[in-house]
Motif scaffolding. Structure first.
Motif, PDB file in Angstrom:
ATOM      1  N   TYR A 307       0.866  -1.163   0.124  1.00  0.00           N
ATOM      2  CA  TYR A 307       0.096  -0.087  -0.013  1.00  0.00           C
ATOM      3  C   TYR A 307       0.944   1.362  -0.002  1.00  0.00           C
ATOM      4  CZ  TYR A 307      -3.431  -3.447   1.742  1.00  0.00           C
ATOM      5  OH  TYR A 307      -4.288  -4.597   1.784  1.00  0.00           O
ATOM      6  N   PHE A 308       0.418   2.296  -0.682  1.00  0.00           N
ATOM      7  CA  PHE A 308       0.843   3.930  -0.497  1.00  0.00           C
ATOM      8  C   PHE A 308       2.290   3.769  -0.795  1.00  0.00           C
ATOM      9  CE2 PHE A 308      -2.085   2.785   3.454  1.00  0.00           C
ATOM     10  CZ  PHE A 308      -3.140   3.359   2.563  1.00  0.00           C
ATOM     11  N   GLN A 309       2.497   3.008  -2.085  1.00  0.00           N
ATOM     12  CA  GLN A 309       4.094   3.190  -2.268  1.00  0.00           C
ATOM     13  C   GLN A 309       4.318   4.465  -2.959  1.00  0.00           C
ATOM     14  OE1 GLN A 309       6.514   0.847  -1.430  1.00  0.00           O
ATOM     15  NE2 GLN A 309       4.835   0.448   0.012  1.00  0.00           N
ATOM     16  N   GLN A 310       3.307   4.936  -3.737  1.00  0.00           N
ATOM     17  CA  GLN A 310       3.445   6.254  -4.485  1.00  0.00           C
ATOM     18  C   GLN A 310       3.335   7.484  -3.393  1.00  0.00           C
ATOM     19  OE1 GLN A 310       1.240   6.645  -7.939  1.00  0.00           O
ATOM     20  NE2 GLN A 310       1.610   8.789  -8.254  1.00  0.00           N
ATOM     21  N   PRO A 314      -0.360  12.786   2.167  1.00  0.00           N
ATOM     22  CA  PRO A 314       0.403  13.107   3.267  1.00  0.00           C
ATOM     23  C   PRO A 314       0.216  12.290   4.620  1.00  0.00           C
ATOM     24  CG  PRO A 314      -0.254  15.305   2.006  1.00  0.00           C
ATOM     25  CD  PRO A 314      -1.090  13.964   1.371  1.00  0.00           C
ATOM     26  N   PHE A 315      -0.999  11.958   4.860  1.00  0.00           N
ATOM     27  CA  PHE A 315      -1.150  11.257   5.735  1.00  0.00           C
ATOM     28  C   PHE A 315      -0.604  10.017   5.915  1.00  0.00           C
ATOM     29  CE2 PHE A 315      -3.842   8.496   8.803  1.00  0.00           C
ATOM     30  CZ  PHE A 315      -3.653   9.257  10.030  1.00  0.00           C
ATOM     31  N   ALA A 316      -0.766   9.275   4.685  1.00  0.00           N
ATOM     32  CA  ALA A 316       0.115   7.899   4.604  1.00  0.00           C
ATOM     33  C   ALA A 316       1.529   8.111   4.190  1.00  0.00           C
ATOM     34  CB  ALA A 316      -0.535   7.026   3.369  1.00  0.00           C
ATOM     35  N   SER A 337      10.850  10.846   0.160  1.00  0.00           N
ATOM     36  CA  SER A 337      11.146  12.381   0.373  1.00  0.00           C
ATOM     37  C   SER A 337      11.628  13.124  -0.747  1.00  0.00           C
ATOM     38  CB  SER A 337      12.555  12.566   1.449  1.00  0.00           C
ATOM     39  OG  SER A 337      12.719  13.916   1.693  1.00  0.00           O
ATOM     40  N   ASP A 338      12.250  12.703  -1.594  1.00  0.00           N
ATOM     41  CA  ASP A 338      12.497  13.319  -2.867  1.00  0.00           C
ATOM     42  C   ASP A 338      11.152  13.496  -3.685  1.00  0.00           C
ATOM     43  OD1 ASP A 338      15.267  13.272  -2.068  1.00  0.00           O
ATOM     44  OD2 ASP A 338      15.860  11.505  -3.410  1.00  0.00           O
ATOM     45  N   ALA A 339      10.192  12.397  -3.800  1.00  0.00           N
ATOM     46  CA  ALA A 339       9.470  12.402  -4.628  1.00  0.00           C
ATOM     47  C   ALA A 339       8.297  13.637  -4.280  1.00  0.00           C
ATOM     48  CB  ALA A 339       8.418  11.073  -4.619  1.00  0.00           C
TER      49      ALA A 339
END
Length: 440
Positions: A307-310, A314-316, A337-339
């Motif tokens: 989940y939430f790899q992309q 923000p919450f995730a 962080s870079d993304a």
């Protein structure tokens, strides 16, 4: 004979029983009590051309993070309502479609416009409200106040017997710091409909913000056994009880609750709750100076890998960053962080720079660079609300800042923060920490 819902809105169905089943389904959906799907399915079977139960089912699947079926159902509802629907019903389905297909900014604007015209259409009015509502995930720093303003703007349309409105009015005021109004409204909501998960959840939050953790625990211990374990918030409410145990330093009790109700192996919650509840509990446990039992972080990392790899939610992002930091996944944390920095630079992250900053702070904290962690967090501490969620969920960030200040030796700033926290919300943990600082 024309059929209406309990707010006297006309319903485009020739079946009185279908209308009744639809109303039952909506009430169960908005109280998050099991049985909503069955009631809505019954309404659809009785009148397959009736669009609103199809749209409500889509909303139910969206709450469960079952995106594919939610989108298919809301598309079907749009087709049905275009043939057989009132102006209000067409707008109702359109707003749900915008929310379910991920067009959050448009959905928020449309929901507010719809509510101004039809304020008692509670399924739509519910969309901007709550910890995971459209306001919370809008990137706004003042979404707590926005929820209060919305509820108060439409309060005249509801009376003191409306359990749904009382629930969300109480939640809004409690999260925004008006504890007495929050308690008054949520207690009344529970009196009117005890099997109302959102009211029990809101009441627990208000009690937490009031510093009445023991009272909250007594209530939840008595109420939670009535709520089936299959319920979407069962595990999250148990998480609240685990936090209360952790706050009073009952580590064994907190871990027992976690292992029985919250851990990935036992939970039936939706992914965003599983990822956030597990990671924030273990992060707190570790930050408070206790050892996380072997394998627990790895179990959370294994679950969250799906989940939430992309980056960009923000919450995730915060909770995925904590998982990466705690498990030593420096590459994954840096990628996120870079993304996020790129999204901020492109103007595509409404929550703004606070999100990549939280990732960087998590890494600094686990690497025991406490002064750097505090240096990162202090300038953005007032902006953390932008990531959404509740005050209790976001408090993990302030906890991290406080522990970083104490461990870096910045006693003055740590004491100032503790004083502010204790003034806002009495806490046995903060009282212990302040006592330690005073004797330092």
């Amino acid at each position: 004979m024309a059929h209406t819902d309990r707010y006297d809105f006309p319903l485009s169905t020739s079946s009185g029983v279908a209308a009744e089943r639809y109303q039952t389904g909506v009430d169960l959906l908005l109280s998050l009590w099991p049985g909503a799907e069955e009631a809505l399915e019954a309404a659809i079977a009785l009148d397959p051309a009736f669009a609103l139960p199809v749209a409500a089912r889509a909303r139910l699947h969206a709450i469960r993070s079952e995106t594919t079926i939610a989108r298919a159902l809301v598309s079907k509802a749009q087709t049905l309502v275009s043939v057989n629907g009132t102006e209000r019903e067409r707008s109702h389905v359109e707003v749900l479609s915008l929310a379910i297909t991920g067009q959050s900014a448009k959905a928020l604007a449309a929901a507010l416009t719809h509510a101004d015209r039809w304020p008692r259409d509670i399924l739509i009015l519910s969309l901007p409200l709550g910890a995971f509502g459209l306001f919370a995930f809008s990137g706004m720093a003042d979404h707590d106040q926005a929820r209060v303003d919305l509820c108060e703007r439409h309060a005249r349309h509801f009376d003191d017997s409306d359990w749904w409105f009382l629930t969300y009015r109480g939640w809004a005021h409690g999260e925004n710091g008006n504890i007495q109004r929050g308690l008054c409204f949520t207690e009344r909501a529970l009196e009117l409909r005890r099997h109302n998960v959102n009211a029990a959840h809101a009441f627990a939050h208000v009690m937490y913000e009031a510093g009445a953790s023991d009272s909250a625990e007594r209530f939840l211990d008595g109420w939670l056994p009535e709520y089936p374990r299959s319920g979407v918030l069962h595990n999250h409410i148990a998480w609240h009880i685990a936090l209360i145990s952790l706050e009073r330093d009952d580590i064994e009790g907190a871990l027992n609750i976690y292992n029985a109700n919250v851990a990935p192996a036992v939970t039936t919650a939706v992914p965003v709750n599983v990822v956030s509840d597990t990671s924030s509990f273990l992060w707190r446990l570790q930050a408070y100076g206790h050892s996380v039992p072997k394998g627990m972080w790895e179990d959370v990392a294994k679950y969250s890998a799906a989940y939430f790899q992309q980056a960009g939610f923000p919450f995730a992002d915060l909770h995925m960053a904590m998982i990466s930091a705690a498990t030593g996944d420096k590459e994954g944390l840096q990628r996120r962080s870079d993304a996020l920095v790129k999204l901020v630079e492109a103007g595509k992250l409404p929550a703004g720079p606070v999100v990549p900053a939280l990732c960087d702070a998590a890494r600094a904290f686990v690497e025991e660079e406490y002064a750097r962690c505090a240096q990162i967090l202090e300038p953005v501490a007032m902006e953390v609300a932008r990531i959404g969620g509740s005050g209790a969920q976001r408090e993990v960030v302030e906890d991290t800042l406080l522990v970083a200040l104490m461990r870096s030796g910045d006693v003055h700033q740590a004491r100032a923060l503790l004083d502010r926290r204790l003034h806002r919300r009495p806490s046995p943990r903060d009282t212990r920490w302040l006592s330690q600082l005073v004797t330092t």
